[in-house]
Enzyme design. Structure first.
Site, PDB file in Angstrom:
ATOM      1  N   ARG A  81       9.077  90.017 -32.782  1.00 23.24           N
ATOM      2  CA  ARG A  81       9.837  89.076 -31.934  1.00 23.24           C
ATOM      3  C   ARG A  81      11.278  88.984 -32.420  1.00 23.24           C
ATOM      4  O   ARG A  81      12.220  88.913 -31.612  1.00 23.24           O
ATOM      5  CB  ARG A  81       9.162  87.707 -31.927  1.00 23.24           C
ATOM      6  CG  ARG A  81       9.813  86.756 -30.922  1.00 23.24           C
ATOM      7  CD  ARG A  81       9.002  85.492 -30.714  1.00 23.24           C
ATOM      8  NE  ARG A  81       8.888  84.717 -31.948  1.00 23.24           N
ATOM      9  CZ  ARG A  81       8.062  83.685 -32.107  1.00 23.24           C
ATOM     10  NH1 ARG A  81       7.270  83.305 -31.127  1.00 23.24           N
ATOM     11  NH2 ARG A  81       8.021  83.028 -33.253  1.00 23.24           N
ATOM     12  N   LYS A 184      14.331  83.833 -29.802  1.00 24.58           N
ATOM     13  CA  LYS A 184      14.320  82.676 -30.709  1.00 24.58           C
ATOM     14  C   LYS A 184      15.717  82.519 -31.322  1.00 24.58           C
ATOM     15  O   LYS A 184      15.969  82.907 -32.462  1.00 24.58           O
ATOM     16  CB  LYS A 184      13.238  82.853 -31.780  1.00 24.58           C
ATOM     17  CG  LYS A 184      12.760  81.517 -32.352  1.00 24.58           C
ATOM     18  CD  LYS A 184      11.378  81.633 -32.961  1.00 24.58           C
ATOM     19  CE  LYS A 184      11.015  80.419 -33.796  1.00 24.58           C
ATOM     20  NZ  LYS A 184      11.001  79.156 -33.054  1.00 24.58           N
ATOM     21  N   GLU A 220       7.604  74.811 -21.154  1.00 23.08           N
ATOM     22  CA  GLU A 220       7.093  74.641 -22.517  1.00 23.08           C
ATOM     23  C   GLU A 220       7.668  73.375 -23.134  1.00 23.08           C
ATOM     24  O   GLU A 220       8.549  72.719 -22.567  1.00 23.08           O
ATOM     25  CB  GLU A 220       7.416  75.856 -23.378  1.00 23.08           C
ATOM     26  CG  GLU A 220       8.887  76.094 -23.632  1.00 23.08           C
ATOM     27  CD  GLU A 220       9.121  77.199 -24.665  1.00 23.08           C
ATOM     28  OE1 GLU A 220       8.401  77.263 -25.672  1.00 23.08           O
ATOM     29  OE2 GLU A 220      10.045  77.992 -24.448  1.00 23.08           O
TER      30      GLU A 220
END
Ligand code: PLP
Ligand code: COI
Length: 340
Positions: A81, A184, A220
């Site tokens: 990621r 992220k 989310e």
């Protein structure tokens, strides 16, 4: 041997541990990384990470098992990621073996701070990749720092397995439809500070964001993904290009189907259709599985299972996930990396 700490009541706070890992990227390549006891980064005042948000981070945990072995949960997924995030922000990738080696080294060097088995505590690892150097135009840095530091943590949301309430946010978005929501990067969290603060001041654990294009679907939580359980034994989590692809969520999708016999589904979750969920929760590395008692949606307050008790399926998922992470239940192949 673990040091003396109030392991049962750690919460989620920074603690300066003896060692962290640091590696520099210069002249187009990573130099050999090393452990250091210096907890301060020394970087140029013009570093792109500071001005233009050219930075990314990760979060994963080390767990002490009953036999005392320390293990990491799916660190290769965090490495991958971070590589995808690096691509999005034109930063150099940290190779997977370098990432895992750094996480292992930091865990080993601070092993006295890995909470004892049975306390519920874990060692939270925070890998960080930042663009540094003397640049002032809006362009990617030439030099980068990759660092990994750590601290022992307990519950992220104060309830732990006791449900808490969340606020559905209709005014602010954390990410744009084709922005950096799936990466992220710190900017997503900067955007979430104001709504998060407002929600906490109003007594909620965190915000639940809606899809930025139509505000009709749940995306989310500010710090975790969302899931719901239906009376038809379905485990459902939102699908969207602007939410963070949670490693915990993908682990739960697998476990729900393969171990609990549920139907695991990624689909749209319309905010007008919450009635179908008999249970709901937030999932993530820090959040683990945090049951959602109720959600405030405008003037309406909707309770899922109970405001005081965790639902049975959420409990089963929690037991399965944490059983694997703490080494009490056999893990699917490749999920566990021993720190030796
Ligand atoms: N969504 C957001 C916004 C997060 O910050 C996190 C935490 O990492 C997650 C979801 C959960 O992701 P993961 O399970 O990979 O920790
Ligand atoms: C994590 O779960 O690792 C996170 O990054 C969530 C939060 C602490 C930002």
């Amino acid at each position: 041997m673990p040091v003396e700490l109030d392991w049962e009541n750690l919460g989620f706070s920074y603690m300066k541990l003896p060692y962290r890992y640091i590696a520099y990227y210069k002249n187009g390549q990573w130099e050999e990384g090393r452990l250091t006891d210096d907890a301060t980064l020394h970087i140029s005042e013009s570093s792109p990470a500071l001005h233009y948000g050219q930075q990314a981070f990760e979060g994963l945990k080390a767990y002490r098992t009953k036999s005392g072995v320390i293990q990491l949960f799916r660190p290769d997924e965090n490495a991958k990621r971070l590589q995808r995030t690096a691509d999005r922000l034109l930063m150099p990738q940290v190779p997977t073996d370098m990432f895992i080696k750094a996480c292992k080294q930091v865990t080993k060097a601070n092993e006295d701070y890995v909470p004892p088995y049975g306390t519920g505590g874990t060692l939270y690892l925070r890998p960080l990749l930042i663009g540094v150097g003397d640049i002032i135009g809006v362009k990617p840095a030439d030099e980068y720092i990759f660092t990994v530091f750590a601290m022992p943590v307990g519950n992220y949301f104060k309830g732990g397995l006791v449900p808490t309430n969340f606020l559905i946010q209709d005014e602010y978005d954390r990410a744009a439809p084709h922005g950096t929501g799936a990466a992220k990067v710190g900017g997503n969290y900067a955007a979430s500070l104001l709504p998060g603060d407002q929600a906490k001041k109003a007594g909620f654990s965190d915000v639940i964001y809606l899809d930025p294009a139509t505000h009709t679907k749940i995306e989310e939580v500010g710090s975790a993904n969302f899931f719901g359980i239906t009376a038809n034994n379905e485990f459902i989590t939102p699908i969207s290009p602007s939410i963070l692809p949670s490693i915990t969520k993908y682990s739960l999708l697998y476990l729900a189907e393969k171990r609990l016999g549920l139907k695991a589904i990624e689909s749209d979750v319309f905010v007008d259709d919450l009635e179908k969920f008999t249970e709901a929760g937030a999932c993530g590395t820090a959040a683990v599985i945090s049951p959602i008692g109720g959600v405030q949606n405008g003037d309406a307050f909707h309770v899922f299972y109970s405001e005081t008790e965790v639902g049975p399926v959420t409990q089963q998922l929690y037991d399965e996930l944490t059983g694997i992470q703490f080494g009490d239940i056999e893990a699917p192949e490749g999920w566990i990396v021993i720190v030796d």
